[in-house]
Design an enzyme around this catalytic site. Structure first.
Site, PDB file in Angstrom:
ATOM      1  N   HIS A 282       0.824  -1.213   0.000  1.00 52.15           N
ATOM      2  CA  HIS A 282       0.000   0.000   0.000  1.00 52.15           C
ATOM      3  C   HIS A 282       0.858   1.262   0.000  1.00 52.15           C
ATOM      4  O   HIS A 282       0.370   2.335   0.327  1.00 52.15           O
ATOM      5  CB  HIS A 282      -0.917   0.014   1.222  1.00 52.15           C
ATOM      6  CG  HIS A 282      -1.715  -1.231   1.403  1.00 52.15           C
ATOM      7  ND1 HIS A 282      -2.538  -1.705   0.410  1.00 52.15           N
ATOM      8  CD2 HIS A 282      -1.812  -2.111   2.428  1.00 52.15           C
ATOM      9  CE1 HIS A 282      -3.120  -2.838   0.837  1.00 52.15           C
ATOM     10  NE2 HIS A 282      -2.673  -3.104   2.045  1.00 52.15           N
TER      11      HIS A 282
ATOM     12  N   HIS B 171      -6.603  -4.926  -1.551  1.00 52.63           N
ATOM     13  CA  HIS B 171      -5.777  -6.133  -1.535  1.00 52.63           C
ATOM     14  C   HIS B 171      -5.954  -6.981  -2.776  1.00 52.63           C
ATOM     15  O   HIS B 171      -5.662  -8.164  -2.771  1.00 52.63           O
ATOM     16  CB  HIS B 171      -6.097  -6.966  -0.302  1.00 52.63           C
ATOM     17  CG  HIS B 171      -5.877  -6.217   0.968  1.00 52.63           C
ATOM     18  ND1 HIS B 171      -6.885  -5.564   1.617  1.00 52.63           N
ATOM     19  CD2 HIS B 171      -4.756  -5.994   1.664  1.00 52.63           C
ATOM     20  CE1 HIS B 171      -6.391  -4.969   2.689  1.00 52.63           C
ATOM     21  NE2 HIS B 171      -5.108  -5.210   2.743  1.00 52.63           N
TER      22      HIS B 171
END
Lengths: 329, 220
Positions: free
Chosen positions: A56, A216
């Site tokens: 991320h 994700h």
């Protein structure tokens, strides 16, 4: 799979080595994988720790520094860090005034951070936890809303308040308020490929988008046809605004690229978002446009809106000095 | 029911169980990845493999330390918590820790009833940590049937081997049952109805661990 990596196994360590070179204001412990402020914990200041799976970037390591986090702890790609690593981060961030851990609402993160908090309490550290859950997509699944973009708002506002010398309870309470006032939604134009997996998380046709994705690479709520940005944003903002506390006023907005989105498209989305907000009586006081909470090489965008009150806006504007956010100093 | 005389679940048989589990998780890594790609992010197989690789790497050292089966399982749990990551780390780790603690405490003399108590403790720890209920499409759906099946055999005087085989069969049924469920816990829950039609990867991993137990106990 085409990636500029040496191996999936060495990826997180290799990233940390690069970060250590790029950002002398950070102190990276390669054994525990904790990214901390170079000067160590600030005496008298509440410590702030966050973390979660890698992939991320720049979350969370890019937000370590004055006015935001004291330490960040990355796990393997899309996998929560383990309690021993989190404990190392909590130790490194505690100057004796206690530590707030900011946790995104995923089963893995919550379990590992809860175990770490227990271990830290056994050692005499005072630890509080704020769970961020802002994503309106998939909220009725049973596990609650996911934590995504609002994490940046929580880290920033809690960080500014801690810098002013507020105590642990006050900093935690501010985090809860920012989270409650924030909602997000995301759209993917293409999936992402986790290095250890080697193939995309789902497949999209040339004219398809995935609506309501997480960060994700998992599939989203539903598949939809690609539409002009104005229509996509209007559809995305509907559940987002429905999830915000009612009323007009000031807002913080983040239009966030998921990893492979040209900046020009993000500006287009910000413009459309501003139009929808204006109709809802919300003015954009501050905005962030760029890659802040990514999902590896996913193309797409997430929109986060916080209905901010005056104290939040003042804290947002206070000095911050991190690799990613830097102003006022 | 006549008891086979395989003896108690001592350290040697526990090590055999863990080595077998590691082999099964290695063999089925790609299948677990495919299951997780369908309703999660695809890293479950890799994470479980990493955890059990760390366990097998430490087994020789633990053998030299002469740990009891209970102490061994606690060490396994600690290793899994610090190597798997994600939700699976704490859940699988606490399972093994709970088993180890139960075996280390006073309990029934009967081998199979003693291990039934350990498995019940593992199930309870997952229930407490993960807050999952039956039907949520998680590993708990395997624990329910498998631990009940093991306990039924143990309570009627069955051997460890027979109880473990019954548990492995029930575990398979539990995995199959997750296919029709809509996920209400974990990352798959964000998919809503789209989670239906896929087996839960955590449940599939746990079933492999039950099969490893049955296989290791049956081995002469």
């Amino acid at each position: 799979m085409k990636k500029l990596i040496n191996s999936a196994e060495s990826l997180v360590s290799d990233v940390l080595r690069g970060m250590a070179i790029a950002h002398p204001g950070l102190r990276v412990d390669h054994a525990t994988r904790v990214i901390a402020r170079a000067g160590g914990p600030v005496p008298g200041k509440v410590g702030l720790v966050s973390g979660g799976g890698s992939g991320h970037e720049p979350l969370h390591g890019g937000f370590v520094g004055r006015g935001m986090l004291d330490a960040a702890v990355p796990g393997e790609v899309f996998t929560s860090p383990t309690p021993d690593r989190i404990l190392a981060a909590l130790r490194s961030a505690d100057s004796g005034s206690g530590v707030l851990q900011i946790v995104k609402n995923y089963s893995g993160d919550r379990l590992n951070f809860a175990m770490a908090a227990e271990l830290a309490a056994d050692e005499g550290h005072e630890v509080r936890t704020v769970v961020v859950d802002d994503d309106v997509a998939g909220a009725d699944g049973g596990a609650g809303r996911r934590g995504t973009g609002a994490t940046v708002f929580v880290e920033r506002i809690c960080g500014a308040l801690a810098e002013e010398g507020a105590d642990l309870a006050a900093v935690a309470e501010a985090g809860e308020r920012v989270n409650a006032a924030s909602r997000s939604i995301a759209i993917a134009l293409s999936p992402c490929t986790a290095p250890a997996v080697g193939r995309p998380g789902f497949e999209l046709g040339p004219d398809e988008i995935e609506f309501g994705v997480g960060i994700h690479g998992e599939p989203g709520l539903r598949r939809e046809p690609l539409r002009p940005a104005r229509e996509l944003v209007a559809r995305a903002m509907e559940p987002l605004l429905a999830g915000l506390p009612p009323g007009g006023g000031e807002s913080l907005v983040m239009v966030n690229g998921l990893g492979a989105t040209p900046l020009q498209e993000l500006y287009v989305v910000l413009h459309e978002t501003a139009g929808v907000l204006r109709e809802g009586g919300l003015n954009i006081a501050h905005s962030l446009v760029g890659n802040y909470v990514t999902a590896l090489d996913m193309a797409g965008v997430s929109i986060t809106v916080c209905r901010a009150d005056a104290p939040m806006l003042a804290l947002w504007a206070a000095p911050v000095n991190t690799p990613v956010l830097r102003w006022g100093c | 029911m006549t008891k086979k005389t395989g003896g108690p679940l001592d350290s040697a048989r526990t090590r055999a169980w863990l080595r077998t589990a590691a082999l099964y998780l290695d063999r089925d890594k790609d299948r677990l990845t495919r299951l997780d790609l369908a309703i999660g992010d695809g890293d479950h197989g890799v994470n479980m493999h990493r955890g059990f690789l760390a366990v097998t790497a430490a087994l020789d050292e633990w053998e030299q330390d002469d740990l009891t089966a209970g102490e061994l399982l606690i060490a396994v749990g600690d290793t899994l918590v610090s190597t798997i990551g994600g939700a699976s780390g704490p859940l699988f780790g606490s399972s093994f820790r709970a088993m180890g603690k139960t075996l280390s405490a006073p309990g029934p003399d009967d081998d199979s009833r003693r291990f039934a108590a350990a498995l019940s403790a593992a199930r309870a720890s997952v229930h407490r940590l993960g807050a999952a209920e039956p039907g949520d499409k998680t590993m708990y759906d395997v624990y329910e049937g498998a631990v009940d099946a093991f306990t039924r055999v143990a309570d009627t005087g069955g051997s460890l081997e027979a109880a473990a085989r019954a548990a492995a069969d029930a575990a398979d049924a539990g995995v199959r049952a997750t296919e029709l469920m809509q996920a209400r816990r974990g990352r798959a829950s964000y998919l809503g109805l789209r989670s239906v039609g896929h087996q839960d990867p955590g449940a599939a991993s746990l079933a492999l661990i039950f099969h490893a137990l049955a296989h290791a106990l049956e081995a002469k």
